[in-house]
Design a protein around this motif. Structure first.
Motif, PDB file in Angstrom:
ATOM      1  N   PRO A  27       0.832  -1.338  -0.132  1.00 21.66           N
ATOM      2  CA  PRO A  27       0.099   0.057  -0.132  1.00 21.66           C
ATOM      3  C   PRO A  27       0.906   1.457  -0.153  1.00 21.66           C
ATOM      4  O   PRO A  27       0.403   2.368  -0.414  1.00 21.66           O
ATOM      5  N   ALA A  28       1.951   1.175   0.761  1.00 22.06           N
ATOM      6  CA  ALA A  28       3.008   2.460   0.719  1.00 22.06           C
ATOM      7  C   ALA A  28       3.445   2.655  -0.908  1.00 22.06           C
ATOM      8  O   ALA A  28       3.337   3.986  -1.053  1.00 22.06           O
ATOM      9  N   VAL A  29       3.982   1.654  -1.720  1.00 22.37           N
ATOM     10  CA  VAL A  29       4.218   1.909  -3.107  1.00 22.37           C
ATOM     11  C   VAL A  29       3.094   2.500  -3.774  1.00 22.37           C
ATOM     12  O   VAL A  29       3.246   3.581  -4.641  1.00 22.37           O
ATOM     13  N   ALA A  30       1.743   1.779  -3.400  1.00 24.31           N
ATOM     14  CA  ALA A  30       0.782   2.545  -4.328  1.00 24.31           C
ATOM     15  C   ALA A  30       0.366   3.944  -4.123  1.00 24.31           C
ATOM     16  O   ALA A  30       0.011   4.705  -4.890  1.00 24.31           O
ATOM     17  N   ILE A  31       0.314   4.237  -2.491  1.00 22.49           N
ATOM     18  CA  ILE A  31       0.055   5.521  -2.360  1.00 22.49           C
ATOM     19  C   ILE A  31       1.187   6.357  -2.838  1.00 22.49           C
ATOM     20  O   ILE A  31       0.924   7.337  -3.234  1.00 22.49           O
ATOM     21  N   GLY A  32       2.435   6.102  -2.761  1.00 22.01           N
ATOM     22  CA  GLY A  32       3.335   6.898  -3.063  1.00 22.01           C
ATOM     23  C   GLY A  32       3.344   7.334  -4.725  1.00 22.01           C
ATOM     24  O   GLY A  32       3.831   8.400  -5.066  1.00 22.01           O
ATOM     25  N   ALA A  33       3.075   6.191  -5.343  1.00 24.41           N
ATOM     26  CA  ALA A  33       2.793   6.478  -6.960  1.00 24.41           C
ATOM     27  C   ALA A  33       1.705   7.485  -7.130  1.00 24.41           C
ATOM     28  O   ALA A  33       1.573   8.176  -8.065  1.00 24.41           O
ATOM     29  N   ALA A  34       0.515   7.550  -6.254  1.00 24.88           N
ATOM     30  CA  ALA A  34      -0.568   8.450  -6.661  1.00 24.88           C
ATOM     31  C   ALA A  34      -0.228   9.779  -6.235  1.00 24.88           C
ATOM     32  O   ALA A  34      -0.822  10.491  -6.601  1.00 24.88           O
ATOM     33  N   LEU A  35       0.727   9.781  -5.501  1.00 29.33           N
ATOM     34  CA  LEU A  35       1.171  11.372  -4.709  1.00 29.33           C
ATOM     35  C   LEU A  35       2.322  11.833  -5.496  1.00 29.33           C
ATOM     36  O   LEU A  35       3.383  12.305  -4.538  1.00 29.33           O
ATOM     37  N   ARG A  36       2.474  11.868  -6.969  1.00 27.00           N
ATOM     38  CA  ARG A  36       3.596  12.581  -7.304  1.00 27.00           C
ATOM     39  C   ARG A  36       3.882  13.826  -7.312  1.00 27.00           C
ATOM     40  O   ARG A  36       5.214  14.193  -7.420  1.00 27.00           O
ATOM     41  N   GLY A  37       3.169  14.635  -6.934  1.00 20.83           N
ATOM     42  CA  GLY A  37       3.189  16.051  -6.774  1.00 20.83           C
ATOM     43  C   GLY A  37       4.106  16.311  -5.418  1.00 20.83           C
ATOM     44  O   GLY A  37       4.817  17.515  -5.367  1.00 20.83           O
ATOM     45  N   LEU A  38       4.241  15.697  -4.586  1.00 20.21           N
ATOM     46  CA  LEU A  38       4.973  16.042  -3.154  1.00 20.21           C
ATOM     47  C   LEU A  38       6.608  15.674  -3.451  1.00 20.21           C
ATOM     48  O   LEU A  38       6.951  15.073  -4.278  1.00 20.21           O
ATOM     49  N   ASP A  39       7.210  16.510  -2.374  1.00 16.75           N
ATOM     50  CA  ASP A  39       8.519  16.428  -2.481  1.00 16.75           C
ATOM     51  C   ASP A  39       8.796  14.804  -1.826  1.00 16.75           C
ATOM     52  O   ASP A  39       8.112  14.311  -1.038  1.00 16.75           O
ATOM     53  N   PRO A  40       9.899  14.206  -2.022  1.00 17.81           N
ATOM     54  CA  PRO A  40      10.262  12.882  -1.802  1.00 17.81           C
ATOM     55  C   PRO A  40      10.175  12.721  -0.274  1.00 17.81           C
ATOM     56  O   PRO A  40       9.622  11.545  -0.068  1.00 17.81           O
ATOM     57  N   VAL A  41      10.683  13.585   0.640  1.00 18.63           N
ATOM     58  CA  VAL A  41      10.413  12.972   1.854  1.00 18.63           C
ATOM     59  C   VAL A  41       9.019  12.939   2.222  1.00 18.63           C
ATOM     60  O   VAL A  41       8.725  12.001   2.957  1.00 18.63           O
ATOM     61  N   GLY A  42       8.260  14.171   2.205  1.00 18.25           N
ATOM     62  CA  GLY A  42       6.851  14.119   2.400  1.00 18.25           C
ATOM     63  C   GLY A  42       6.006  12.975   1.735  1.00 18.25           C
ATOM     64  O   GLY A  42       5.298  12.420   2.395  1.00 18.25           O
ATOM     65  N   ARG A  43       6.415  12.691   0.571  1.00 13.79           N
ATOM     66  CA  ARG A  43       5.747  11.517  -0.120  1.00 13.79           C
ATOM     67  C   ARG A  43       5.950  10.218   0.348  1.00 13.79           C
ATOM     68  O   ARG A  43       5.267   9.480   0.760  1.00 13.79           O
ATOM     69  N   LEU A  72      -3.481  -2.546  -5.515  1.00 15.67           N
ATOM     70  CA  LEU A  72      -3.527  -2.661  -6.897  1.00 15.67           C
ATOM     71  C   LEU A  72      -4.528  -1.643  -7.360  1.00 15.67           C
ATOM     72  O   LEU A  72      -4.516  -0.957  -8.482  1.00 15.67           O
ATOM     73  N   LEU A  73      -5.808  -1.339  -6.754  1.00 12.58           N
ATOM     74  CA  LEU A  73      -6.791  -0.591  -7.152  1.00 12.58           C
ATOM     75  C   LEU A  73      -6.205   0.922  -7.057  1.00 12.58           C
ATOM     76  O   LEU A  73      -6.771   1.863  -7.790  1.00 12.58           O
ATOM     77  N   VAL A  74      -5.575   1.065  -6.039  1.00  9.64           N
ATOM     78  CA  VAL A  74      -4.877   2.704  -5.911  1.00  9.64           C
ATOM     79  C   VAL A  74      -3.771   2.714  -6.960  1.00  9.64           C
ATOM     80  O   VAL A  74      -3.688   3.689  -7.561  1.00  9.64           O
ATOM     81  N   LEU A  75      -2.980   1.586  -7.175  1.00 13.09           N
ATOM     82  CA  LEU A  75      -1.886   1.741  -8.056  1.00 13.09           C
ATOM     83  C   LEU A  75      -2.353   1.873  -9.666  1.00 13.09           C
ATOM     84  O   LEU A  75      -1.707   2.700 -10.404  1.00 13.09           O
TER      85      LEU A  75
END
Length: 143
Positions: free
Chosen positions: A69-85, A124-127
């Motif tokens: 879930p962390a990878v899926a959520i991280g892929a959905a949050l492309r606009g944040l800076d890397p640490v915040g993401r 998978l549904l989030v990614l």
């Protein structure tokens, strides 16, 4: 006349490389470590689904339950800076795991296999929409 500030490497190799293009081992470890972590997480999910009795099942399945879930959520949050993401993705992954566990306990259907399958399906549904959005924006850039 003023120079442009281009630095040439010293002949003795004493200069520090700040642009991370240094030769030798260890220069591209990030993709290798990400691939190894992905392989371990997938093995953990498979071991949990087939209900294997190996001692590696618990730590590998836990890695899958946190990473998927962390990878899926991280892929959905492309606009944040890397640490915040990274922080947001990890916190979101923990929240997804807790919600799945709480839902399974509420309906009295707790199982490790069901939890791994549910977390994998939700991830998978989030990614998938995030990957589709990335593909569409890539096509726009190309032409």
């Amino acid at each position: 006349m003023q120079t442009s500030g281009i630095k040439t490497p010293s002949p003795d190799g004493a200069g520090a490389d700040t642009d991370e293009t240094r030769p030798g081992p260890g220069r591209n470890l990030s993709p290798l470590l990400a691939g190894a972590a992905t392989a371990v997480a997938v093995v953990g999910a498979v071991l949990a689904v087939i209900d294997s009795d190996t001692p590696l099942r618990a730590p590998c399945a836990l890695l899958f339950l946190l990473a998927a879930p962390a990878v899926a959520i991280g892929a959905a949050l492309r606009g944040l800076d890397p640490v915040g993401r990274a922080v947001t993705a990890l916190a979101g992954g923990i929240v997804v795991d807790m919600l799945v566990a709480q839902g399974m306990l509420a309906v009295h259907r707790w199982s490790v296999r069901g939890g791994v399958i549910t977390v994998g399906a939700l991830s998978l549904l989030v990614l998938l929409p995030a990957l589709r959005r990335a593909r569409i924006s890539e096509k726009r850039i190309r032409g």
